[in-house]
Write a protein that holds these residues in place. Structure first.
Motif, short mmCIF file in Angstrom:
data_model
loop_
_atom_site.label_atom_id
_atom_site.label_comp_id
_atom_site.label_asym_id
_atom_site.label_seq_id
_atom_site.Cartn_x
_atom_site.Cartn_y
_atom_site.Cartn_z
N THR A 291 84.94 -7.42 -69.14
CA THR A 291 84.23 -8.63 -68.71
C THR A 291 84.73 -9.91 -69.36
O THR A 291 84.45 -11.00 -68.86
CB THR A 291 82.72 -8.49 -69.01
OG1 THR A 291 82.52 -8.36 -70.43
CG2 THR A 291 82.13 -7.28 -68.31
N TRP B 89 88.99 -9.26 -68.45
CA TRP B 89 89.13 -8.94 -67.03
C TRP B 89 90.15 -7.85 -66.74
O TRP B 89 90.66 -7.74 -65.63
CB TRP B 89 89.48 -10.20 -66.21
CG TRP B 89 88.44 -11.26 -66.32
CD1 TRP B 89 88.53 -12.43 -67.04
CD2 TRP B 89 87.15 -11.27 -65.71
NE1 TRP B 89 87.37 -13.16 -66.93
CE2 TRP B 89 86.50 -12.46 -66.11
CE3 TRP B 89 86.47 -10.38 -64.87
CZ2 TRP B 89 85.22 -12.80 -65.69
CZ3 TRP B 89 85.19 -10.72 -64.46
CH2 TRP B 89 84.58 -11.91 -64.88
N GLU B 90 90.46 -7.02 -67.73
CA GLU B 90 91.40 -5.90 -67.54
C GLU B 90 90.60 -4.68 -67.09
O GLU B 90 90.32 -3.78 -67.87
CB GLU B 90 92.17 -5.63 -68.83
CG GLU B 90 93.06 -6.78 -69.25
CD GLU B 90 93.75 -6.53 -70.58
OE1 GLU B 90 94.98 -6.34 -70.58
OE2 GLU B 90 93.04 -6.52 -71.61
N ILE B 91 90.25 -4.66 -65.83
CA ILE B 91 89.36 -3.63 -65.29
C ILE B 91 89.99 -2.25 -65.37
O ILE B 91 89.32 -1.25 -65.65
CB ILE B 91 88.97 -3.96 -63.83
CG1 ILE B 91 88.36 -5.35 -63.74
CG2 ILE B 91 88.02 -2.91 -63.28
CD1 ILE B 91 87.10 -5.54 -64.56
N ALA C 182 91.15 -8.29 -62.71
CA ALA C 182 90.12 -8.85 -61.83
C ALA C 182 90.47 -10.25 -61.32
O ALA C 182 90.06 -10.63 -60.23
CB ALA C 182 88.78 -8.88 -62.55
N LEU C 183 91.23 -11.04 -62.11
CA LEU C 183 91.55 -12.40 -61.70
C LEU C 183 92.73 -12.46 -60.73
O LEU C 183 93.00 -13.51 -60.14
CB LEU C 183 91.85 -13.27 -62.94
CG LEU C 183 90.69 -13.41 -63.94
CD1 LEU C 183 91.09 -14.32 -65.08
CD2 LEU C 183 89.44 -13.96 -63.24
#
Length: 300
Positions: free
Chosen positions: A255, A258-260, A43-44
């Motif tokens: 969340t 951030w490893e979607i 996500a980042l």
């Protein structure tokens, strides 16, 4: 013709907003989760996303934390299912026998169900504390203070007991409805045959409640696999990851880290597992209900 058209437009006007909300908050996230599960989406830094195929699935099954979370979740289910299922049936049997203040007992036992899990968890943190009411009661019986949620061996059973207390009222209402639907003539016939209370329970009550028992068993199991709030509020997944669950792992991976892509893969595996349980529930309940209906039809 114009009337039918106006009725169709009116129906779409009512159905349209619900369809939009379902698409945005349900169908679209489901599709995106499936797509992301085959990528390394971070996500980042979403611009570096690559298609990785089944690599995420292989990585998850090799992940020690995920395996620990799965084992913890299964252990939680094995504790809470008999505890909550038998507890709700016992309460329903007792309340069904009560002749006075029956509504009061229904409300009293159902009240924790409508309370927020975060509030209930916070309350039980105080109950489980070294100076809490539970350790005070144990001290009166000469038992030394227990660590409860501060112990790796006691934390999961302690959370299971709290969860059973919080949810038992819901299944109690279901069983109570089933008990009140049983034909009183069956018990009258058993009394004429001088049947004992255990015989009436074994030969009348349990067979009549079998479809409900299956339904309650599966719903408690599915609900237990979705446990998240209790360990998050009470223990943070500890001590030593002893209360770290599958849903908690999905939450932290997606969340916090951030490893979607990885979190989506975990969610897919979890969803497939829940779907399997739902299919088992449907098949088992249908078979039991059909046999039950056929047996009643033959008697008539």
């Amino acid at each position: 013709m114009m009337r039918k058209k106006s009725q169709s437009l009116l129906g779409m006007a009512f159905f349209g907003p619900a369809l939009v909300l379902l698409t945005v908050f349900l169908f679209l996230p489901m599709i995106l989760t499936l797509i992301f599960s085959f990528t390394d989406f971070f996500a980042l830094n979403p611009s570096l996303t690559h298609f990785v195929g089944f690599e995420n699935f292989l990585q998850i099954f090799k992940d020690e934390e995920f395996r620990q979370a799965f084992i913890n979740t299964v252990c939680f289910v094995l504790i809470i299912v008999p505890l909550q299922g038998l507890g709700s049936l016992g309460l329903a049997l007792l309340i069904n026998k009560v002749t006075h203040c029956k509504k009061y007992f229904k409300v009293a036992f159902f009240l924790p169900v409508v309370m927020s899990l975060a509030v209930v968890s916070t309350l039980w943190i105080q109950i489980y504390s070294p100076e809490g009411i539970l350790n005070s009661i144990l001290d009166n019986f000469g038992i030394s203070a227990q660590p409860f949620i501060n112990s790796a061996s006691q934390a999961l059973p302690s959370i299971a007991i709290m969860s059973a207390w919080q949810g038992v009222g819901y299944q109690m209402i279901i069983f109570l409805g089933g008990l009140q639907a049983i034909n009183p003539a069956l018990y009258e016939a058993a009394d004429m045959d001088h049947a004992t209370s255990w015989q009436k329970f074994k030969d009348i009550t349990l067979p009549e409640l079998k479809p409900l028992c299956i339904f309650v068993f599966i719903t408690i199991t599915i609900g237990a696999f979705r446990m998240l709030v209790q360990p998050m509020v009470m223990t943070g997944g500890g001590p030593s990851h002893s209360t770290y669950t599958m849903v908690y792992d999905i939450y932290e991976t997606g969340t916090v880290n951030w490893e979607i892509g990885l979190a989506s893969t975990m969610a897919i595996i979890f969803a497939v597992f829940v779907m399997i349980l739902t299919v088992i529930q449907t098949i088992a309940t249908r078979d039991k209900e059909e046999k039950h209906v056929n047996k009643k039809a033959k008697k008539k």
